[in-house]
Design a protein around this motif. Structure first.
Motif, short mmCIF file in Angstrom:
data_model
loop_
_atom_site.label_atom_id
_atom_site.label_comp_id
_atom_site.label_asym_id
_atom_site.label_seq_id
_atom_site.Cartn_x
_atom_site.Cartn_y
_atom_site.Cartn_z
N PRO A 285 -1.14 -5.72 -2.67
CA PRO A 285 -1.34 -4.67 -1.65
C PRO A 285 -0.70 -3.33 -2.00
O PRO A 285 -1.27 -2.28 -1.68
CB PRO A 285 -0.69 -5.29 -0.39
CG PRO A 285 -0.87 -6.76 -0.58
CD PRO A 285 -0.72 -7.00 -2.05
N HIS A 286 0.48 -3.34 -2.69
CA HIS A 286 1.12 -2.05 -2.97
C HIS A 286 0.36 -1.25 -4.04
O HIS A 286 0.65 -0.08 -4.26
CB HIS A 286 2.58 -2.27 -3.42
CG HIS A 286 2.71 -2.88 -4.79
ND1 HIS A 286 2.75 -4.24 -4.98
CD2 HIS A 286 2.76 -2.32 -6.02
CE1 HIS A 286 2.85 -4.48 -6.28
NE2 HIS A 286 2.86 -3.34 -6.94
N MET A 287 -0.63 -1.91 -4.69
CA MET A 287 -1.36 -1.21 -5.76
C MET A 287 -2.62 -0.50 -5.24
O MET A 287 -3.38 0.07 -6.03
CB MET A 287 -1.75 -2.21 -6.86
CG MET A 287 -0.53 -2.83 -7.53
SD MET A 287 -0.92 -4.32 -8.47
CE MET A 287 -1.62 -3.64 -9.93
N ILE A 288 -2.85 -0.58 -3.91
CA ILE A 288 -4.04 0.07 -3.36
C ILE A 288 -3.64 1.01 -2.22
O ILE A 288 -2.52 0.92 -1.70
CB ILE A 288 -5.10 -0.96 -2.87
CG1 ILE A 288 -4.50 -1.90 -1.82
CG2 ILE A 288 -5.68 -1.73 -4.04
CD1 ILE A 288 -5.50 -2.87 -1.20
N SER A 289 -4.56 1.90 -1.83
CA SER A 289 -4.25 2.90 -0.79
C SER A 289 -4.30 2.26 0.61
O SER A 289 -4.78 1.14 0.78
CB SER A 289 -5.28 4.03 -0.86
OG SER A 289 -6.54 3.53 -0.46
N GLY A 290 -3.81 3.02 1.61
CA GLY A 290 -3.83 2.54 2.99
C GLY A 290 -5.24 2.22 3.48
O GLY A 290 -5.47 1.20 4.13
N GLY A 291 -6.19 3.09 3.13
CA GLY A 291 -7.58 2.86 3.53
C GLY A 291 -8.14 1.60 2.90
O GLY A 291 -8.84 0.81 3.54
#
Ligand code: SF4
Length: 355
Positions: free
Chosen positions: A182-188
């Protein structure tokens, strides 16, 4: 006129009271137990394939209502009749239906039925940062619900389902996303994964609790459009919870405006937004930013006074009366009923009750 068979969910007199802990001195002084009336006797219907919005300020009871319907917390009182999908109906014993294809959600149900209903009624949470386990890859996050609900007979079959789910929420190429954390992708993108995790179970009713409020304004419309596209392609119904009438205006077919645990105005979204009757709804509508000043609703002239009171100390009569510029004597002592001011538009305010 809505046919009974088109109703996906009928909620009757729903209540959730949370007990308030008394201090030692309150107990010694014999002060009676109190409760926070988070949801206090609300009724509504969600029509199949509609987006039904619960709108209101923080603390009005909209999130609690969503959690009650998703059966994450226990009800204090009330009933909810839910129409199961055709696929799930075939897996259920006939004796479970209280009427036609409807089951009573808050009855004590066998665990196998309970599990099927958990698959049918899914919830998307507000926080795309906290709702995904940071130690799991996106592939594992999406595989988890499949394993819990015994979907896919092999690892390969589950992988196919996961790839399809990622593509459906436009995270391509899916084989790259399954390896990420999860930390490797944006909020959207995280909220897209949260949507995929729900859709992978093929639900029939989705409760979306402020799903875009923590996202940048620039990507909110994309997520809302994605949710609308999924609704059309899958024949879904949504209960959409938001404090933002602009978002409700974009996505909702019907709206119920809540204030301190009660529904104060309900009806077609276009009628509520363009022609609000209740003083509280008028204030909410007037607070929506409007770039063109000539389009601004005149309700800025009748502002609602002060802050929302605590749900542990709900005012008598109409709960808005201490803040309402139109308050009359009757408002202080008697709760207004919801009356129809026009077809498919109900309001709970003494201003519109013929006496
Ligand atoms: Fe205001 Fe009275 Fe209407 Fe409540 S019932 S909104 S206090 S006018």
């Amino acid at each position: 006129m809505i046919q009974v068979s088109e109703v996906k969910l009928r909620v009757e007199n729903l209540k959730k009271y949370f007990p308030v802990k008394r201090s030692i001195s309150e107990i010694l002084r014999g002060k009676p137990p109190r409760s926070v009336k988070a949801v206090d006797g609300i009724s509504f219907e969600v029509v199949e394939s509609d987006v039904f919005c619960l709108v209101g300020e923080s603390g009005c009871g909209k999130t609690t209502t969503g959690r009650l319907i998703a059966r994450l917390i226990e009800v204090s009182d009330g009933r909810a009749l839910y129409k199961v999908s055709k696929e799930v109906k075939e897996l259920m014993p006939q004796g479970i239906f209280v009427y036609g294809d409807y089951v009573s959600l808050f009855d004590k149900l066998p665990s196998s039925i309970d599990k099927l209903l958990k698959r049918e009624i899914q919830i998307i949470f507000q926080d795309p940062y906290g709702s995904l386990n940071s130690r799991m890859t996106l592939g594992s996050i999406l595989e988890e619900p499949l394993i819990i609900h015994s979907i896919g007979s092999s690892k390969e079959e589950r992988q196919e389902i996961i790839y399809k789910a990622l593509s459906e929420v436009r995270l391509n190429p899916p084989e790259e996303f399954v390896e990420r954390y999860p930390h490797m992708i944006s909020g959207g993108q995280r909220q897209r994964v949260a949507v995929a995790r729900v859709m992978i179970l093929n639900p029939s009713l989705v409760i979306a609790d402020e799903p875009v409020s923590m996202l940048d304004v620039s990507i909110r419309a994309e997520i809302l459009q994605l949710m609308l596209d999924l609704k059309s392609s899958r024949n879904l119904s949504y209960i959409f919870i938001t404090h933002d009438l602009a978002v409700a205006n974009y996505i909702c077919d019907k709206i119920a405006v809540m204030y301190l645990g009660k529904i104060v105005e309900t009806g077609l979204a276009s009628k509520i937004i363009n022609n609000p009757y209740h003083p509280y709804t008028k204030a909410l509508v007037a607070a929506v930013p409007e770039p063109d000043p000539s389009n601004r609703l005149k309700m800025r002239e009748v502002p609602i006074k002060s802050e929302i009171p605590s749900a542990a100390a709900v005012p008598s009569g109409c709960r808005l009366h201490p803040r309402c510029p139109y308050s009359m004597d009757v408002c202080k002592t008697q709760e207004p009923p919801i009356i129809d001011v026009e077809p498919e538009h109900g309001v709970a305010c003494w201003l519109y009750v013929k006496r």
